[in-house]
Design a protein around this motif. Structure first.
Motif, PDB file in Angstrom:
ATOM      1  N   THR A   7       0.855  -1.179   0.000  1.00  0.00           N
ATOM      2  CA  THR A   7       0.000   0.000   0.000  1.00  0.00           C
ATOM      3  C   THR A   7       0.890   1.228   0.000  1.00  0.00           C
ATOM      4  N   ILE A   8       0.724   2.055  -1.014  1.00  0.00           N
ATOM      5  CA  ILE A   8       1.551   3.239  -1.181  1.00  0.00           C
ATOM      6  C   ILE A   8       0.674   4.476  -1.009  1.00  0.00           C
ATOM      7  N   VAL A   9       1.037   5.335  -0.077  1.00  0.00           N
ATOM      8  CA  VAL A   9       0.342   6.607   0.120  1.00  0.00           C
ATOM      9  C   VAL A   9       1.206   7.695  -0.516  1.00  0.00           C
ATOM     10  N   THR A  10       0.602   8.492  -1.386  1.00  0.00           N
ATOM     11  CA  THR A  10       1.352   9.505  -2.115  1.00  0.00           C
ATOM     12  C   THR A  10       0.616  10.845  -2.097  1.00  0.00           C
ATOM     13  N   GLU A  11       1.343  11.869  -2.449  1.00  0.00           N
ATOM     14  CA  GLU A  11       0.698  13.137  -2.763  1.00  0.00           C
ATOM     15  C   GLU A  11      -0.040  12.962  -4.090  1.00  0.00           C
ATOM     16  N   GLU A  12      -1.197  13.549  -4.204  1.00  0.00           N
ATOM     17  CA  GLU A  12      -2.014  13.397  -5.407  1.00  0.00           C
ATOM     18  C   GLU A  12      -1.507  14.349  -6.485  1.00  0.00           C
ATOM     19  N   LYS A  13      -0.555  13.839  -7.296  1.00  0.00           N
ATOM     20  CA  LYS A  13       0.034  14.640  -8.362  1.00  0.00           C
ATOM     21  C   LYS A  13       0.110  13.827  -9.654  1.00  0.00           C
ATOM     22  N   LYS A  14       0.097  14.520 -10.753  1.00  0.00           N
ATOM     23  CA  LYS A  14       0.178  13.877 -12.057  1.00  0.00           C
ATOM     24  C   LYS A  14       1.549  13.214 -12.234  1.00  0.00           C
ATOM     25  N   GLY A  15       1.556  12.003 -12.755  1.00  0.00           N
ATOM     26  CA  GLY A  15       2.797  11.306 -13.068  1.00  0.00           C
ATOM     27  C   GLY A  15       3.328  10.401 -11.981  1.00  0.00           C
ATOM     28  N   VAL A  16       2.720  10.439 -10.770  1.00  0.00           N
ATOM     29  CA  VAL A  16       3.219   9.603  -9.672  1.00  0.00           C
ATOM     30  C   VAL A  16       3.054   8.120  -9.995  1.00  0.00           C
ATOM     31  N   LEU A  17       1.902   7.747 -10.544  1.00  0.00           N
ATOM     32  CA  LEU A  17       1.665   6.336 -10.871  1.00  0.00           C
ATOM     33  C   LEU A  17       2.654   5.848 -11.916  1.00  0.00           C
ATOM     34  N   ASP A  18       2.997   6.691 -12.876  1.00  0.00           N
ATOM     35  CA  ASP A  18       4.005   6.314 -13.883  1.00  0.00           C
ATOM     36  C   ASP A  18       5.338   6.004 -13.226  1.00  0.00           C
ATOM     37  N   ASP A  19       5.735   6.834 -12.268  1.00  0.00           N
ATOM     38  CA  ASP A  19       7.012   6.616 -11.578  1.00  0.00           C
ATOM     39  C   ASP A  19       6.995   5.303 -10.794  1.00  0.00           C
ATOM     40  N   ILE A  20       5.869   5.024 -10.153  1.00  0.00           N
ATOM     41  CA  ILE A  20       5.757   3.794  -9.355  1.00  0.00           C
ATOM     42  C   ILE A  20       5.832   2.553 -10.238  1.00  0.00           C
ATOM     43  N   THR A  21       5.053   2.553 -11.318  1.00  0.00           N
ATOM     44  CA  THR A  21       5.046   1.373 -12.194  1.00  0.00           C
ATOM     45  C   THR A  21       6.379   1.186 -12.914  1.00  0.00           C
ATOM     46  N   ALA A  22       7.086   2.270 -13.173  1.00  0.00           N
ATOM     47  CA  ALA A  22       8.402   2.159 -13.816  1.00  0.00           C
ATOM     48  C   ALA A  22       9.383   1.428 -12.907  1.00  0.00           C
ATOM     49  N   ILE A  23       9.341   1.740 -11.608  1.00  0.00           N
ATOM     50  CA  ILE A  23      10.231   1.060 -10.665  1.00  0.00           C
ATOM     51  C   ILE A  23       9.844  -0.407 -10.523  1.00  0.00           C
ATOM     52  N   ILE A  24       8.549  -0.682 -10.427  1.00  0.00           N
ATOM     53  CA  ILE A  24       8.097  -2.074 -10.312  1.00  0.00           C
ATOM     54  C   ILE A  24       8.517  -2.873 -11.541  1.00  0.00           C
ATOM     55  N   ILE A  31       2.205  -6.927 -11.961  1.00  0.00           N
ATOM     56  CA  ILE A  31       1.104  -6.382 -11.176  1.00  0.00           C
ATOM     57  C   ILE A  31      -0.155  -7.175 -11.510  1.00  0.00           C
ATOM     58  N   SER A  32      -0.644  -7.955 -10.541  1.00  0.00           N
ATOM     59  CA  SER A  32      -1.815  -8.801 -10.790  1.00  0.00           C
ATOM     60  C   SER A  32      -3.123  -8.108 -10.435  1.00  0.00           C
ATOM     61  N   TYR A  33      -3.045  -7.080  -9.582  1.00  0.00           N
ATOM     62  CA  TYR A  33      -4.260  -6.371  -9.176  1.00  0.00           C
ATOM     63  C   TYR A  33      -3.861  -5.032  -8.584  1.00  0.00           C
ATOM     64  N   THR A  34      -4.663  -4.015  -8.835  1.00  0.00           N
ATOM     65  CA  THR A  34      -4.409  -2.715  -8.227  1.00  0.00           C
ATOM     66  C   THR A  34      -5.721  -2.007  -7.918  1.00  0.00           C
ATOM     67  N   HIS A  35      -5.697  -1.237  -6.849  1.00  0.00           N
ATOM     68  CA  HIS A  35      -6.867  -0.445  -6.453  1.00  0.00           C
ATOM     69  C   HIS A  35      -6.386   0.930  -6.027  1.00  0.00           C
ATOM     70  N   LEU A  36      -6.943   1.965  -6.643  1.00  0.00           N
ATOM     71  CA  LEU A  36      -6.528   3.330  -6.364  1.00  0.00           C
ATOM     72  C   LEU A  36      -7.710   4.130  -5.840  1.00  0.00           C
ATOM     73  N   GLY A  44      -3.301  10.258  -2.116  1.00  0.00           N
ATOM     74  CA  GLY A  44      -3.806   9.099  -2.837  1.00  0.00           C
ATOM     75  C   GLY A  44      -3.249   7.812  -2.255  1.00  0.00           C
ATOM     76  N   SER A  45      -4.063   6.762  -2.226  1.00  0.00           N
ATOM     77  CA  SER A  45      -3.625   5.443  -1.773  1.00  0.00           C
ATOM     78  C   SER A  45      -3.706   4.463  -2.928  1.00  0.00           C
ATOM     79  N   ILE A  46      -2.667   3.692  -3.074  1.00  0.00           N
ATOM     80  CA  ILE A  46      -2.608   2.692  -4.145  1.00  0.00           C
ATOM     81  C   ILE A  46      -2.282   1.347  -3.511  1.00  0.00           C
ATOM     82  N   ASN A  47      -3.186   0.396  -3.669  1.00  0.00           N
ATOM     83  CA  ASN A  47      -2.919  -0.968  -3.210  1.00  0.00           C
ATOM     84  C   ASN A  47      -2.580  -1.818  -4.422  1.00  0.00           C
ATOM     85  N   ILE A  48      -1.416  -2.441  -4.403  1.00  0.00           N
ATOM     86  CA  ILE A  48      -0.930  -3.186  -5.561  1.00  0.00           C
ATOM     87  C   ILE A  48      -0.566  -4.601  -5.150  1.00  0.00           C
ATOM     88  N   GLU A  49      -1.100  -5.572  -5.882  1.00  0.00           N
ATOM     89  CA  GLU A  49      -0.717  -6.972  -5.702  1.00  0.00           C
ATOM     90  C   GLU A  49       0.398  -7.289  -6.693  1.00  0.00           C
TER      91      GLU A  49
END
Length: 219
Positions: A7-24, A31-36, A44-49
């Motif tokens: 579970t990742i808590v972030t500031e709600e800004k454009k491009g944050v999800l791109d940065d996260i998925t790039a590292i993963i 990534i088998s499942y995600t909930h934002l 913003g909270s992102i739960n990623i399986e």
């Protein structure tokens, strides 16, 4: 390699999800499942399986280096915690009886180390039930579907055909009028027994193998 949920808590800004998925992606994880969802205070909270993780500690360290990331929490995967999932869809009276059998049988297996969860949704109307069945392809961990109603066909049948093809689901149906029974793996007259057999068909601790019965078997 292991599966995890983070579970990742972030500031709600454009491009944050791109940065996260790039590292993963850099770590070769799937990534088998995600909930934002957006929380209060512009967070913003992102739960990623995640599947197939070799070094989860280094992955978490790199995620924490993203300036907008506030925190990263590590959990066991939903599959480890909740295990396999059975969805029961249909009329309220029938759904409750199927659930009774499924929950009782799941308890027997879960005591022995299984993790099987039961979800129900009583619905009326062809369109409503068809939408609920079709949405199963977007839910995680679903291993079996039980159709508990008095009459099902038309759009419901088309949805059943679709999820069976896409998800390789076990489909158990109550014995009822309508074309949906033509596409079930097993047709059961007694709703309580339908719930019991749904659990037995997916439990690793059961000796029942639904594939040995052939297609469209009625009981």
């Amino acid at each position: 390699m292991n599966d995890y949920s983070i579970t990742i808590v972030t500031e709600e800004k454009k491009g944050v999800l791109d940065d996260i998925t790039a590292i993963i992606s850099r770590y070769g994880a799937n990534i088998s499942y995600t909930h934002l969802y957006v929380e209060k205070d512009n967070k913003g909270s992102i739960n990623i399986e995640l599947e197939h993780i070799v070094n989860i500690d280094d992955l978490i360290k790199d995620l924490n280096l993203i300036p907008e990331v506030i925190s990263v929490e590590l959990h066991g995967s939903q599959l480890d915690i909740y295990g396999k999932r059975i969805i029961i869809v249909g009329g309220g009276a029938q759904v409750s009886q199927v659930a009774m059998g499924a929950i009782t049988e799941a308890d027997r297996h879960n005591i022995r180390g299984e993790r099987i969860s039961i979800d129900t949704i009583p619905l009326v109307g062809e369109r409503n039930i068809a939408e609920a069945v079709e949405a199963i392809s977007r839910l995680p961990r679903v291993s079996a579907l039980v159709l508990a109603g008095s009459l099902m066909g038309g759009e419901i049948t088309e949805s059943v055909k679709k999820v069976r093809k896409e998800n390789n689901l076990i489909v158990i149906s109550l014995n009822m009028p309508g074309s949906v029974t033509e596409y079930a793996d097993l047709i059961i007259t007694d709703p309580v027994q339908a719930g019991v057999l749904a659990v037995m068909s997916i439990a690793d601790t059961a000796v029942f193998d639904i594939s040995r019965l052939g297609d469209n078997i009625k009981y």
